[in-house]
Design an enzyme around this catalytic site. Structure first.
Site, mmCIF file in Angstrom:
data_model
loop_
_atom_site.group_PDB
_atom_site.id
_atom_site.type_symbol
_atom_site.label_atom_id
_atom_site.label_comp_id
_atom_site.label_asym_id
_atom_site.label_seq_id
_atom_site.Cartn_x
_atom_site.Cartn_y
_atom_site.Cartn_z
ATOM 1 C CG ASN A 19 -0.546 -0.297 2.599
ATOM 2 O OD1 ASN A 19 0.492 -0.834 2.568
ATOM 3 N ND2 ASN A 19 -0.976 0.558 3.753
ATOM 4 C CD GLU A 25 -1.552 4.709 4.294
ATOM 5 O OE1 GLU A 25 -2.162 4.044 4.857
ATOM 6 O OE2 GLU A 25 -1.239 5.649 5.140
ATOM 7 C CG ASN A 26 -0.426 11.787 -1.638
ATOM 8 O OD1 ASN A 26 -1.212 12.839 -1.531
ATOM 9 N ND2 ASN A 26 0.769 11.603 -2.199
ATOM 10 C CB ALA A 27 -0.416 14.605 2.604
ATOM 11 C CE1 TYR A 69 -4.893 7.974 4.909
ATOM 12 C CE2 TYR A 69 -6.666 6.993 4.133
ATOM 13 C CZ TYR A 69 -5.752 7.028 5.086
ATOM 14 O OH TYR A 69 -5.291 5.774 5.427
ATOM 15 C CB CYS A 129 -5.281 -1.236 -1.819
ATOM 16 S SG CYS A 129 -6.756 -0.394 -0.977
ATOM 17 C CD GLU A 160 -5.381 -5.636 -1.331
ATOM 18 O OE1 GLU A 160 -4.782 -4.591 -1.276
ATOM 19 O OE2 GLU A 160 -6.167 -6.152 -0.430
ATOM 20 C CB CYS A 185 -10.768 -2.611 0.128
ATOM 21 S SG CYS A 185 -10.277 -1.786 -1.414
ATOM 22 C CB CYS A 213 -8.693 -4.360 -4.028
ATOM 23 S SG CYS A 213 -7.528 -3.211 -3.653
HETATM 24 ZN ZN ZN Z 1 -7.814 -2.177 -1.677
#
Ligand code: ZN
Length: 157
Positions: free
Chosen positions: A61, A63-65, A67, A72, A74, A112, A115
């Site tokens: 995964n 992430e970024n500020a 959001y 993910c 996957e 999720c 995905c």
């Molecule tokens: Zn996902």
């Protein structure tokens, strides 16, 4: 009114019950958690996809500020796998996750909804079920296909 059931059979396995290929995939997904970029959730996820050319593509995964701009593990793995080897079919995926304390999640972590939708399209392209391995602390859930994780899925008609 009619009713019908949608059934899902999950095999709960110990690591020693996995095939050698499955164990390798699980290990690769687990290793990928250490390359996660998750300063916001502190939830490290790794995924590994086995292709029919025997390549394994891993992702974590990111992430970024801002959001929603993150992605993910996957989908990181799936998009790279298909962009790197567009002719190769997906055969299996393993997903592992842990918190910052380095402990694996007690329960196997599942992908999720977004995905699942993305992986289903690659399963459709493969023309055969893509086995799903969900890794938890000391156990793995094996599902027969991506489709089994997304009942009544939206697909092209
Ligand atoms: Zn996902």
């Amino acid at each position: 009114m009619k009713k019908f059931d949608v059934n899902l059979t999950v095999e709960a396995l110990g690591f020693d019950e996995l095939t050698a290929a499955e164990r390798r995939l699980v290990d690769t997904a687990s290793d990928a958690t250490y390359r996660s970029y998750c300063p916001y959730s502190h939830f490290h996820v790794g995924a590994a996809i086995l292709l029919d050319n025997d390549e394994i593509i891993a992702g974590s995964n990111q992430e970024n500020a801002a959001y929603p701009s993150g992605i993910c593990a996957e989908r990181t793995a799936a998009f790279y796998a298909h962009s790197r080897y567009p002719e190769a079919a997906f055969r299996a995926i393993a997903i592992a996750a842990r918190g910052t304390d380095t402990h694996w999640t007690a329960a196997p972590v599942a992908p999720c909804g977004a995905c699942r939708q993305v992986l289903l399209e690659y399963e459709n392209l493969a023309g055969a079920p893509v086995s799903v391995l969900l890794v938890g602390d000391g156990k793995v859930y094996r599902l027969p296909s991506v489709r089994s994780t997304l009942p009544l899925a939206f697909t092209e008609f």
